[in-house]
Write an enzyme that holds these catalytic residues in place. Sequence first.
Site, PDB file in Angstrom:
ATOM      1  N   GLU A  77     -16.241 -25.052 -38.445  1.00 42.16           N
ATOM      2  CA  GLU A  77     -16.534 -24.335 -37.208  1.00 42.16           C
ATOM      3  C   GLU A  77     -15.439 -24.620 -36.193  1.00 42.16           C
ATOM      4  O   GLU A  77     -14.550 -25.442 -36.421  1.00 42.16           O
ATOM      5  CB  GLU A  77     -17.911 -24.735 -36.658  1.00 42.16           C
ATOM      6  CG  GLU A  77     -19.069 -24.269 -37.538  1.00 42.16           C
ATOM      7  CD  GLU A  77     -20.421 -24.604 -36.940  1.00 42.16           C
ATOM      8  OE1 GLU A  77     -20.466 -25.218 -35.850  1.00 42.16           O
ATOM      9  OE2 GLU A  77     -21.437 -24.256 -37.555  1.00 42.16           O
ATOM     10  N   ARG A  85     -15.255 -24.033 -27.911  1.00 37.52           N
ATOM     11  CA  ARG A  85     -16.140 -23.014 -27.355  1.00 37.52           C
ATOM     12  C   ARG A  85     -15.799 -22.635 -25.920  1.00 37.52           C
ATOM     13  O   ARG A  85     -15.925 -21.467 -25.544  1.00 37.52           O
ATOM     14  CB  ARG A  85     -17.597 -23.492 -27.441  1.00 37.52           C
ATOM     15  CG  ARG A  85     -18.142 -23.420 -28.855  1.00 37.52           C
ATOM     16  CD  ARG A  85     -19.571 -23.893 -28.909  1.00 37.52           C
ATOM     17  NE  ARG A  85     -20.082 -23.738 -30.268  1.00 37.52           N
ATOM     18  CZ  ARG A  85     -21.271 -24.182 -30.652  1.00 37.52           C
ATOM     19  NH1 ARG A  85     -22.052 -24.818 -29.793  1.00 37.52           N
ATOM     20  NH2 ARG A  85     -21.677 -24.011 -31.889  1.00 37.52           N
ATOM     21  N   HIS A 130     -22.219 -20.426 -24.952  1.00 38.06           N
ATOM     22  CA  HIS A 130     -21.824 -20.027 -26.305  1.00 38.06           C
ATOM     23  C   HIS A 130     -21.095 -18.698 -26.229  1.00 38.06           C
ATOM     24  O   HIS A 130     -21.557 -17.754 -25.582  1.00 38.06           O
ATOM     25  CB  HIS A 130     -23.049 -19.910 -27.218  1.00 38.06           C
ATOM     26  CG  HIS A 130     -22.692 -19.935 -28.670  1.00 38.06           C
ATOM     27  ND1 HIS A 130     -22.074 -18.880 -29.298  1.00 38.06           N
ATOM     28  CD2 HIS A 130     -22.857 -20.902 -29.619  1.00 38.06           C
ATOM     29  CE1 HIS A 130     -21.884 -19.183 -30.571  1.00 38.06           C
ATOM     30  NE2 HIS A 130     -22.335 -20.407 -30.793  1.00 38.06           N
ATOM     31  N   HIS A 162     -25.811 -22.187 -23.522  1.00 37.50           N
ATOM     32  CA  HIS A 162     -26.215 -22.650 -24.851  1.00 37.50           C
ATOM     33  C   HIS A 162     -26.526 -24.137 -24.896  1.00 37.50           C
ATOM     34  O   HIS A 162     -27.541 -24.533 -25.444  1.00 37.50           O
ATOM     35  CB  HIS A 162     -25.104 -22.318 -25.850  1.00 37.50           C
ATOM     36  CG  HIS A 162     -25.396 -22.736 -27.249  1.00 37.50           C
ATOM     37  ND1 HIS A 162     -26.512 -22.306 -27.934  1.00 37.50           N
ATOM     38  CD2 HIS A 162     -24.712 -23.547 -28.109  1.00 37.50           C
ATOM     39  CE1 HIS A 162     -26.513 -22.819 -29.150  1.00 37.50           C
ATOM     40  NE2 HIS A 162     -25.449 -23.588 -29.286  1.00 37.50           N
ATOM     41  N   ASP A 204     -36.887 -30.884 -18.045  1.00 38.89           N
ATOM     42  CA  ASP A 204     -37.937 -31.802 -17.599  1.00 38.89           C
ATOM     43  C   ASP A 204     -37.511 -33.265 -17.632  1.00 38.89           C
ATOM     44  O   ASP A 204     -37.784 -34.023 -16.700  1.00 38.89           O
ATOM     45  CB  ASP A 204     -39.188 -31.628 -18.478  1.00 38.89           C
ATOM     46  CG  ASP A 204     -39.674 -30.193 -18.531  1.00 38.89           C
ATOM     47  OD1 ASP A 204     -39.508 -29.479 -17.532  1.00 38.89           O
ATOM     48  OD2 ASP A 204     -40.205 -29.784 -19.571  1.00 38.89           O
ATOM     49  N   GLU A 238     -30.055 -34.052 -26.388  1.00 37.39           N
ATOM     50  CA  GLU A 238     -29.410 -33.259 -25.346  1.00 37.39           C
ATOM     51  C   GLU A 238     -29.778 -33.721 -23.946  1.00 37.39           C
ATOM     52  O   GLU A 238     -29.045 -33.446 -22.991  1.00 37.39           O
ATOM     53  CB  GLU A 238     -29.762 -31.775 -25.519  1.00 37.39           C
ATOM     54  CG  GLU A 238     -28.903 -30.860 -24.678  1.00 37.39           C
ATOM     55  CD  GLU A 238     -29.128 -29.388 -24.961  1.00 37.39           C
ATOM     56  OE1 GLU A 238     -28.568 -28.546 -24.235  1.00 37.39           O
ATOM     57  OE2 GLU A 238     -29.876 -29.063 -25.909  1.00 37.39           O
ATOM     58  N   THR A 246     -34.105 -27.868 -31.688  1.00 35.16           N
ATOM     59  CA  THR A 246     -33.557 -28.172 -33.013  1.00 35.16           C
ATOM     60  C   THR A 246     -33.794 -27.043 -33.995  1.00 35.16           C
ATOM     61  O   THR A 246     -32.916 -26.678 -34.785  1.00 35.16           O
ATOM     62  CB  THR A 246     -34.160 -29.480 -33.549  1.00 35.16           C
ATOM     63  OG1 THR A 246     -33.698 -30.577 -32.744  1.00 35.16           O
ATOM     64  CG2 THR A 246     -33.750 -29.734 -34.994  1.00 35.16           C
ATOM     65  N   GLY A 259     -37.742 -32.739 -31.030  1.00 32.24           N
ATOM     66  CA  GLY A 259     -36.590 -32.230 -31.757  1.00 32.24           C
ATOM     67  C   GLY A 259     -36.078 -33.321 -32.683  1.00 32.24           C
ATOM     68  O   GLY A 259     -36.765 -34.318 -32.943  1.00 32.24           O
ATOM     69  N   ARG A 285     -18.812 -29.854 -25.701  1.00 33.68           N
ATOM     70  CA  ARG A 285     -19.320 -30.299 -26.998  1.00 33.68           C
ATOM     71  C   ARG A 285     -18.553 -29.646 -28.141  1.00 33.68           C
ATOM     72  O   ARG A 285     -18.362 -28.435 -28.165  1.00 33.68           O
ATOM     73  CB  ARG A 285     -20.808 -29.936 -27.119  1.00 33.68           C
ATOM     74  CG  ARG A 285     -21.413 -30.261 -28.472  1.00 33.68           C
ATOM     75  CD  ARG A 285     -22.854 -29.835 -28.532  1.00 33.68           C
ATOM     76  NE  ARG A 285     -22.992 -28.396 -28.599  1.00 33.68           N
ATOM     77  CZ  ARG A 285     -23.433 -27.739 -29.683  1.00 33.68           C
ATOM     78  NH1 ARG A 285     -23.744 -28.397 -30.767  1.00 33.68           N
ATOM     79  NH2 ARG A 285     -23.552 -26.441 -29.659  1.00 33.68           N
ATOM     80  N   ALA A 293     -33.975 -35.664 -32.207  1.00 34.23           N
ATOM     81  CA  ALA A 293     -33.872 -36.973 -31.577  1.00 34.23           C
ATOM     82  C   ALA A 293     -35.251 -37.614 -31.412  1.00 34.23           C
ATOM     83  O   ALA A 293     -35.451 -38.786 -31.752  1.00 34.23           O
ATOM     84  CB  ALA A 293     -33.171 -36.861 -30.225  1.00 34.23           C
TER      85      ALA A 293
END
Length: 592
Positions: free
Chosen positions: A155, A334, A285, A395, A264, A419, A84, A54, A430, A56
């Site tokens: 947002e 959220r 979410h 989410h 994992d 993450e 991502t 992703g 978050r 990162a």
Amino acid sequence: MTPQAGVAAPPVRDLATAPSSDGGLDSAPRLATRLAAPAAGWTVEVDAIVVGSGIAGLTAALELRTRVPRVLLVTKDRLGSGSTVWAQGGIAAALDPEDSPAAHLQDTLVAGVGLCDPRAVEVLVTEGPARVRELVARGAVFDTAPDGQISLTREGGHHADRIAHAGGDATGAEISRALVAQIEAVRDDPGIEVIEHALVLDVLTGPPGPDGRPGAACGVTLHVIGEGQRDGVGAALGKAVVLATGGIGQVFRSSTNPPQATGDGIAAALRAGAVVGDVEFVQFHPTVLWLGAGVKGQLTLVSEAVRGEGALLLDTDGVRFMPDVHPMAELAPRDVVAHAIVRRMADTGADHVWLDARHLGGDFLRRRFPTIHERLLEHGIDLTTDLVPVAPAQHYHSGGVVTDLVGRTSLPGLYAVGEAACTGVHGANRLASNSLLEGLVFAHRAARHITDKVAAGALTRQEPTVRSGSEALVAAASRARVQRLATEGPGVLRSGDCLRRAASGLAGVPTDAHLRHDDGRALAAPQTAEWETTNVHQVASVLTATALARQESRGGHARSDFPERDDEHWRVRLEASLDPDGQLVVRRAPID
């Protein structure tokens, strides 16, 4: 944490066992310290191993490629197939001259409900703008305003327009495309190797210390599926391991996460002896497309940016309810919106609420949210003319492997970013669109730190040894059971009773499926689905234990039996780790 005047700070204590009468743990689980797997059939030696592709993982690999002699990038599916690519809303950064990192910091601290590490947030917001501009230099194309500057929107939880987006609602896909293109351009470079379709099984560790705990991380074991020069189980040995494996979405029955999100990295780090933290804080979410109670797997997300542009939430009677819940109404953080929706659903006896964007106009919605519009049309819903049925679903995970400001975990040689990491940026919840920025900023920092340590000779590779404790394998057939227990236990709204039932149920899942036999056959053999399910089970077990231990409601952790935020006793991070025998130990760590 500084105690309040006249109030003694709660004692820092291990919560391996605690009486159930106070809502705590009856007994903490004992977990395996390694997966059951065949011996490695091949070995590769590198300087640094990056697990995950992703934002990162790709950023870390690109930064390391030109700074250490040899880098291995391992990805579970193909490059760019992780979480991502699914990020719709955008990436938050104070790019507007009228905005500031200080304002971004304040919004992040508010969303984190008192548990953010201010130092980590300061790093995020001050370095973030430069990192976003570097993304542009690497080929990412963001939407622009008429003056040619990056277009910014707003947002939930933000008090300024600071969300950069691409393709309207395809920001993650564009960032992933640009970074993957950079990797593909250097794939023939002898200084980097990419292994796709590879599941990392365990982090390898060196000889244990005097306390019996594992030594430094010195590589990983991995299973490669498909064509290529490497297949089966092998070992990659290195001076540093960077976990960028994403989240835990598949721990739950339904999620916006892709199928690869089976926790994992967090499970592997825990088995290796690293500390994980804030695991109980799961972000659900608020607006995920509701298609019926029986729908499973990855669900369609309706981005927060739709509400950022003015869409409203209505209950099934057509009543707008968020203005009575929070001053920011639909743009509240959220956790506030998700909990309000769940409670409104309970009040009305409904299984969803409505998202109403019709007043924004068809031309605007099709231009601003082309991906969402098309995905909803696939289900017979027109965003421009129809009410959209939505309900909360898992989410994002605010917790992970505890790191410092350069990505180092408690285990020498092991780093975590994105993450999979607990940097302290998110705290209990978050802030919207901070996740892509966190992965970008801290991957850059981790890569630079590894570079400096390798150059100074401070990171050297140890020889791996077998850790104490047991090995585990959970049959893939148990996954639905584990997901049900996680959904009914540490789900959107929690209670001590439901968490204890979940803990008991998880403890009853067989973890030695490779040793149990039925009609002369093992219940399961070591293979991808079983390894993933074992990770899901271990993460669900730690999540349930920490959610049971935290006796308050805050951010992504809401308990009906402890409905209030309790700063006197719970303004702490819960950190969990395994002792040398695999006993889970949960500790309070003060928030500075």
